[in-house]
Enzyme design. Sequence first.
Site, mmCIF file in Angstrom:
data_model
loop_
_atom_site.group_PDB
_atom_site.id
_atom_site.type_symbol
_atom_site.label_atom_id
_atom_site.label_comp_id
_atom_site.label_asym_id
_atom_site.label_seq_id
_atom_site.Cartn_x
_atom_site.Cartn_y
_atom_site.Cartn_z
ATOM 1 N N TYR A 1 -41.998 55.646 71.507
ATOM 2 C CA TYR A 1 -41.871 56.393 70.257
ATOM 3 C C TYR A 1 -42.623 55.696 69.126
ATOM 4 O O TYR A 1 -42.554 54.478 68.984
ATOM 5 C CB TYR A 1 -40.402 56.538 69.851
ATOM 6 C CG TYR A 1 -40.291 57.250 68.525
ATOM 7 C CD1 TYR A 1 -40.383 58.640 68.474
ATOM 8 C CD2 TYR A 1 -40.178 56.549 67.334
ATOM 9 C CE1 TYR A 1 -40.337 59.304 67.258
ATOM 10 C CE2 TYR A 1 -40.129 57.213 66.114
ATOM 11 C CZ TYR A 1 -40.209 58.589 66.084
ATOM 12 O OH TYR A 1 -40.180 59.245 64.884
ATOM 13 N N TRP B 1 -45.502 56.439 65.452
ATOM 14 C CA TRP B 1 -46.516 57.249 64.795
ATOM 15 C C TRP B 1 -47.934 56.917 65.196
ATOM 16 O O TRP B 1 -48.854 57.700 64.928
ATOM 17 C CB TRP B 1 -46.370 57.115 63.282
ATOM 18 C CG TRP B 1 -45.490 58.167 62.720
ATOM 19 C CD1 TRP B 1 -44.200 58.438 63.094
ATOM 20 C CD2 TRP B 1 -45.827 59.101 61.696
ATOM 21 N NE1 TRP B 1 -43.718 59.478 62.338
ATOM 22 C CE2 TRP B 1 -44.696 59.902 61.475
ATOM 23 C CE3 TRP B 1 -46.963 59.324 60.925
ATOM 24 C CZ2 TRP B 1 -44.672 60.922 60.527
ATOM 25 C CZ3 TRP B 1 -46.945 60.331 59.983
ATOM 26 C CH2 TRP B 1 -45.797 61.121 59.807
HETATM 27 N N1 LIG Z 1 -33.524 52.067 58.314
HETATM 28 C C1 LIG Z 1 -34.369 53.057 58.551
HETATM 29 N N2 LIG Z 1 -35.128 53.018 59.652
HETATM 30 C C2 LIG Z 1 -35.996 54.013 59.906
HETATM 31 C C3 LIG Z 1 -36.130 55.104 59.018
HETATM 32 C C4 LIG Z 1 -35.308 55.125 57.861
HETATM 33 O O1 LIG Z 1 -35.355 56.074 57.042
HETATM 34 N N3 LIG Z 1 -34.455 54.084 57.655
HETATM 35 N N4 LIG Z 1 -37.028 56.103 59.289
HETATM 36 C C5 LIG Z 1 -37.323 56.345 60.680
HETATM 37 C C6 LIG Z 1 -38.444 57.260 60.866
HETATM 38 S S1 LIG Z 1 -38.276 58.791 60.120
HETATM 39 C C7 LIG Z 1 -39.517 56.982 61.638
HETATM 40 S S2 LIG Z 1 -40.639 58.240 61.969
HETATM 41 C C8 LIG Z 1 -39.702 55.675 62.269
HETATM 42 C C9 LIG Z 1 -41.155 55.201 62.298
HETATM 43 O O2 LIG Z 1 -41.321 54.182 63.212
HETATM 44 P P1 LIG Z 1 -42.720 53.902 63.936
HETATM 45 O O3 LIG Z 1 -43.502 55.171 64.051
HETATM 46 O O4 LIG Z 1 -42.453 53.165 65.188
HETATM 47 O O5 LIG Z 1 -43.413 52.952 62.863
HETATM 48 P P2 LIG Z 1 -44.963 52.589 62.674
HETATM 49 O O6 LIG Z 1 -44.984 51.355 61.847
HETATM 50 O O7 LIG Z 1 -45.714 53.751 62.171
HETATM 51 O O8 LIG Z 1 -45.396 52.226 64.145
HETATM 52 C C10 LIG Z 1 -46.622 52.592 64.703
HETATM 53 C C11 LIG Z 1 -47.226 51.368 65.380
HETATM 54 O O9 LIG Z 1 -48.381 51.785 66.080
HETATM 55 C C12 LIG Z 1 -49.399 50.814 65.876
HETATM 56 N N5 LIG Z 1 -50.694 51.482 66.080
HETATM 57 C C13 LIG Z 1 -51.462 52.142 65.183
HETATM 58 N N6 LIG Z 1 -52.575 52.607 65.773
HETATM 59 C C14 LIG Z 1 -52.512 52.247 67.075
HETATM 60 C C15 LIG Z 1 -53.377 52.439 68.189
HETATM 61 O O10 LIG Z 1 -54.415 53.052 68.118
HETATM 62 N N7 LIG Z 1 -52.969 51.916 69.375
HETATM 63 C C16 LIG Z 1 -51.808 51.230 69.503
HETATM 64 N N8 LIG Z 1 -51.494 50.749 70.712
HETATM 65 N N9 LIG Z 1 -50.976 51.026 68.472
HETATM 66 C C17 LIG Z 1 -51.324 51.538 67.273
HETATM 67 C C18 LIG Z 1 -49.179 50.329 64.460
HETATM 68 O O11 LIG Z 1 -49.769 49.061 64.263
HETATM 69 C C19 LIG Z 1 -47.659 50.322 64.369
HETATM 70 O O12 LIG Z 1 -47.125 49.062 64.700
HETATM 71 O O13 LIG Z 1 -38.891 54.708 61.591
HETATM 72 C C20 LIG Z 1 -37.520 55.088 61.525
HETATM 73 N N10 LIG Z 1 -36.748 53.979 61.041
HETATM 74 N N1 LIG Z 2 -45.170 56.880 51.687
HETATM 75 C C1 LIG Z 2 -44.554 57.232 52.826
HETATM 76 N N2 LIG Z 2 -44.246 58.520 53.051
HETATM 77 C C2 LIG Z 2 -43.614 58.883 54.204
HETATM 78 C C3 LIG Z 2 -43.300 57.942 55.202
HETATM 79 C C4 LIG Z 2 -43.628 56.572 54.929
HETATM 80 O O1 LIG Z 2 -43.348 55.684 55.748
HETATM 81 N N3 LIG Z 2 -44.255 56.260 53.751
HETATM 82 N N4 LIG Z 2 -42.697 58.341 56.376
HETATM 83 C C5 LIG Z 2 -42.799 59.749 56.741
HETATM 84 C C6 LIG Z 2 -41.807 60.108 57.754
HETATM 85 S S1 LIG Z 2 -42.065 59.589 59.355
HETATM 86 C C7 LIG Z 2 -40.731 60.874 57.500
HETATM 87 S S2 LIG Z 2 -39.685 61.346 58.761
HETATM 88 C C8 LIG Z 2 -40.431 61.338 56.162
HETATM 89 C C9 LIG Z 2 -38.955 61.151 55.826
HETATM 90 O O2 LIG Z 2 -38.619 61.931 54.747
HETATM 91 P P1 LIG Z 2 -37.177 61.809 54.083
HETATM 92 O O3 LIG Z 2 -36.155 61.659 55.125
HETATM 93 O O4 LIG Z 2 -37.044 62.912 53.144
HETATM 94 O O5 LIG Z 2 -37.392 60.432 53.281
HETATM 95 P P2 LIG Z 2 -36.454 59.289 52.756
HETATM 96 O O6 LIG Z 2 -37.298 58.492 51.846
HETATM 97 O O7 LIG Z 2 -35.817 58.578 53.896
HETATM 98 O O8 LIG Z 2 -35.298 60.033 51.960
HETATM 99 C C10 LIG Z 2 -35.546 60.826 50.809
HETATM 100 C C11 LIG Z 2 -34.504 60.543 49.758
HETATM 101 O O9 LIG Z 2 -33.222 60.929 50.221
HETATM 102 C C12 LIG Z 2 -32.258 60.238 49.444
HETATM 103 N N5 LIG Z 2 -31.015 60.132 50.207
HETATM 104 C C13 LIG Z 2 -30.710 59.228 51.168
HETATM 105 N N6 LIG Z 2 -29.453 59.437 51.622
HETATM 106 C C14 LIG Z 2 -28.956 60.497 50.944
HETATM 107 C C15 LIG Z 2 -27.715 61.207 50.969
HETATM 108 O O10 LIG Z 2 -26.791 60.909 51.718
HETATM 109 N N7 LIG Z 2 -27.600 62.275 50.146
HETATM 110 C C16 LIG Z 2 -28.592 62.655 49.294
HETATM 111 N N8 LIG Z 2 -28.386 63.727 48.532
HETATM 112 N N9 LIG Z 2 -29.767 61.999 49.235
HETATM 113 C C17 LIG Z 2 -29.952 60.944 50.046
HETATM 114 C C18 LIG Z 2 -32.867 58.877 49.154
HETATM 115 O O11 LIG Z 2 -32.599 58.493 47.815
HETATM 116 C C19 LIG Z 2 -34.347 59.063 49.442
HETATM 117 O O12 LIG Z 2 -35.206 58.679 48.393
HETATM 118 O O13 LIG Z 2 -41.210 60.644 55.212
HETATM 119 C C20 LIG Z 2 -42.609 60.654 55.542
HETATM 120 N N10 LIG Z 2 -43.338 60.211 54.393
HETATM 121 MO MO LIG Z 3 -40.220 60.013 60.603
#
Ligand SMILES: Nc1nc2c(c(=O)[nH]1)N[C@H]1C(S)=C(S)[C@@H](COP(=O)(O)OP(=O)(O)OC[C@H]3O[C@@H](n4cnc5c(=O)[nH]c(N)nc54)[C@H](O)[C@@H]3O)O[C@H]1N2
Ligand SMILES: Nc1nc2c(c(=O)[nH]1)N[C@H]1C(S)=C(S)[C@@H](COP(=O)(O)OP(=O)(O)OC[C@H]3O[C@@H](n4cnc5c(=O)[nH]c(N)nc54)[C@H](O)[C@@H]3O)O[C@H]1N2
Ligand SMILES: [Mo]
Length: 768
Positions: free
Chosen positions: A110, A112
């Site tokens: 899993y 990005w």
């Molecule tokens: N506490 C907390 N944890 C969260 C979240 C949160 O809101 N709170 N959000 C969650 C969400 S929504 C998401 S989507 C996840 C994201 O979690 P991930 O998608 O696992 O995070 P990334 O850092 O984007 O990891 C992508 C990795 O791929 C590597 N990479 C980039 N290009 C290439 C390539 O060409 N080849 C290879 N082999 N590797 C490559 C990058 O260096 C990076 O280490 O995190 C989750 N974790």
């Molecule tokens: N710059 C940047 N943008 C991203 C990403 C990134 O890593 N960097 N990751 C991308 C990815 S993979 C994803 S999935 C999306 C995630 O998109 P979201 O899930 O929407 O993003 P978050 O920043 O986790 O949360 C948005 C807001 O929700 C509020 N929040 C948290 N808990 C609660 C709650 O219980 N109730 C209410 N009402 N509000 C709450 C927080 O204050 C937070 O700022 O973002 C994407 N966009």
């Molecule tokens: Mo995500």
Amino acid sequence: MTQFRPHSAHWGAFTAVVEDGRVVEARPFPGDPAPPALLAAIPDAVHSPVRIDRPHIRRGWLRGDRGGGTLRGAEPFVPVDWDTAIRLVAEEVARVRDTHGPASIFGGSYGWSSAGRFHHAKTQLQRLLACAGGYTGQVTNYSYATGMTLMPRIVGTNAPVEGPVPEWRDIVAHTKLMLCFGGITLRNGQITSGGGARHEMALHLRLAVEAGLRLVNISPVRSDMPDWARAEWIPIRPGTDVALMLAMAHVLFSEGLADTGFLQRCTTGHEPLRAYVLGQADGVAKTPAWAEAITAVPAATIAALARDCARAPSLLAAAWSLQRAERGEQPFWMLPALAAMLGGIGKPGQGFAFGYGSMGGMGITRERVPSVSLPAMTNPARSVIPVARLTEMLERPGGAYDYNGQARSYPDIRLIWWAGGNPFHHHQDLNRLLRAWARTETIIVSEPWWTSPARHADIVLPATTTLERDDIGSSSADRFVLAMKQAIAPQAQARNEFDYLADVADALGVRERFTGQRDVGAWLRALYATWSEGCARRGIEVPDFDSFWEQGHVEIPEPPRTDVPFAAFARDPVAAPLHTPSGRIEIYSETIAGFGYDDCPGHPVWLEPREWLGGVAAATWPLHLLTSQPATRLHGQLDQGRVAAADKIAGREPILMHPADAAARGLGEGDIVRVFNDRGACLAGLRLSDAPMPGVVVMATGAWFDPLEPGRPGSLCVHGNPNILTQDVGTSRLGQGPSAQSCLVEVERWQGPLPEVTVHRPPPIEAP
Ligand SMILES: Nc1nc2c(c(=O)[nH]1)N[C@H]1C(S)=C(S)[C@@H](COP(=O)(O)OP(=O)(O)OC[C@H]3O[C@@H](n4cnc5c(=O)[nH]c(N)nc54)[C@H](O)[C@@H]3O)O[C@H]1N2
Ligand SMILES: Nc1nc2c(c(=O)[nH]1)N[C@H]1C(S)=C(S)[C@@H](COP(=O)(O)OP(=O)(O)OC[C@H]3O[C@@H](n4cnc5c(=O)[nH]c(N)nc54)[C@H](O)[C@@H]3O)O[C@H]1N2
Ligand SMILES: [Mo]
């Protein structure tokens, strides 16, 4: 000589400016209304000292140690040549497959990865493993696992979560009131999965504000909505939104404001919910006063919100984050139920939707053409886990668990191969993950950088970055398809996934199947051809591959008109039923009720989480930690760059805290603090802010995990990776999604000497 190469990333399309074989600048795509600041970090990342220069093997593994309590992350690595690495990888894959069966190989991977759709690391790896006999994969995602499991059961489609959602164009024209649970966080709009040429979130929001839309930001954090949107801020305790929604329903039912015509025609099961809300079911009326005690939102505010929504064309919106919490199903179920009571579902700019502030491109007007993608291959092992049950899978081989109505059991994993994701970024409770990780016999990681998974692996394979290869960028939330042209030579000994995997495939006797007898150029043409055929079927002409490549991009024009979600259904639910058992919106689901899950019953309810500000645990851990998406990175990606570095405090990830909470702890701006609970601890830099409500602290995710004592679970993270603190439990037996947002902590001043952050340098490496 300076060269200019069109390219793209999840954080936007750009032109790579190349001088003497180095990327020196990433220039924004012409016409992008809001180019992400993140582009500035691209050259830093590509030419970072923390790139992996050649294949490496952990010393102990080379000497024959195969897991069984190994504390990976402490021992030095030994560099090897590619031929050796490929031979060892192929032998290990074959050994585990032949001894334990293919499901013992975990290839879920899993993450990005990067924007290019052909060199998509996880898809490439899974194609190889499928050819070689199979693997255990992962279903759903960390973004909206719970939403995507629930939504098809209650409205027959996942579109309200991942799009297409009601369009901004219709919001501007028709919506008068928009409730935004979790706000509309512009920082998140920088990102589009697969890469986007236009960042329009702020643009659309501004047009809506100018048109007079009244916005309400219901969130623990004021800055979840930009100041200029002039939104009302209703601070709410994290994890309690469903209680507020239930109390709004109480007002609608008890004041005769619910659209009973819509409820009867288009929904099933509003009576049990009504009985629950009015207190007929359990003796507790879900009144605004009841909700005030839970949410900390004044009862009068809740009642007024309900009445206002009933009076004007309104749209109920929520961020994906709301379901990334214990019992995350509940707010995602109650939002459509509440929208159904308001009767606006299917009308332009009304109803409900998720994610407007979660990702770039949500709510844009776009032809429903597919995006370019590399086809998956059928996995002969047919083994999967819900993505966020990773640690539990490693802890309990063969163990039973429930998921979405199925009784399942975990595979017995002996080999993990991760390519394109970072479990030490995305997973919760890293100390627990570290202990479980140690049980695996062999761990292979492909990465361009020495990120935490690479540091905690046995075999490390250096991958190229996108700038070192030709590819195609494409997203289902953007109108452009982008040529990603190779800008520089592969750095050091880095190789493309496709190329070295073809060699592993060769060693396993499946090269022809894996490559499909195509090289990269032929693959790009083939993917483009499949995509153009999809466009042609929808009557859209696109240029041929050579013109596209020459031009650097293709733009699909904005269509004049697209469908309003649920419009046909709302007009005639008999003629255009939903894909639910009843054909209607299921406010009560017989199916879900039939699963008998106490943590997700048959209609939306308030279920008290373990960790929230109103519960017993808050007596010990009085601060609610929200771990939001980082403004300065994409997850862990670009943490090694200048944009992330500039935001840190003495090199540590900032923690936002209300001045009142800081004063109560004798803390001040810029202090280095220790954030802790009984799962773990990390350092952070204190930033005072009245954006979070008192009692709530905020840390962005993505600072690379940097344990003070590598290899020892329980060690302090000196950098500020907040997943050392978050809890690893499924949202419920239905969704089994991650619950990162339900997390209580305490914060104190860091007294000791300040340990160095070392994770942006390569780990210890020994001479072979
Ligand atoms: N506490 C907390 N944890 C969260 C979240 C949160 O809101 N709170 N959000 C969650 C969400 S929504 C998401 S989507 C996840 C994201 O979690 P991930 O998608 O696992 O995070 P990334 O850092 O984007 O990891 C992508 C990795 O791929 C590597 N990479 C980039 N290009 C290439 C390539 O060409 N080849 C290879 N082999 N590797 C490559 C990058 O260096 C990076 O280490 O995190 C989750 N974790
Ligand atoms: N710059 C940047 N943008 C991203 C990403 C990134 O890593 N960097 N990751 C991308 C990815 S993979 C994803 S999935 C999306 C995630 O998109 P979201 O899930 O929407 O993003 P978050 O920043 O986790 O949360 C948005 C807001 O929700 C509020 N929040 C948290 N808990 C609660 C709650 O219980 N109730 C209410 N009402 N509000 C709450 C927080 O204050 C937070 O700022 O973002 C994407 N966009
Ligand atoms: Mo995500």
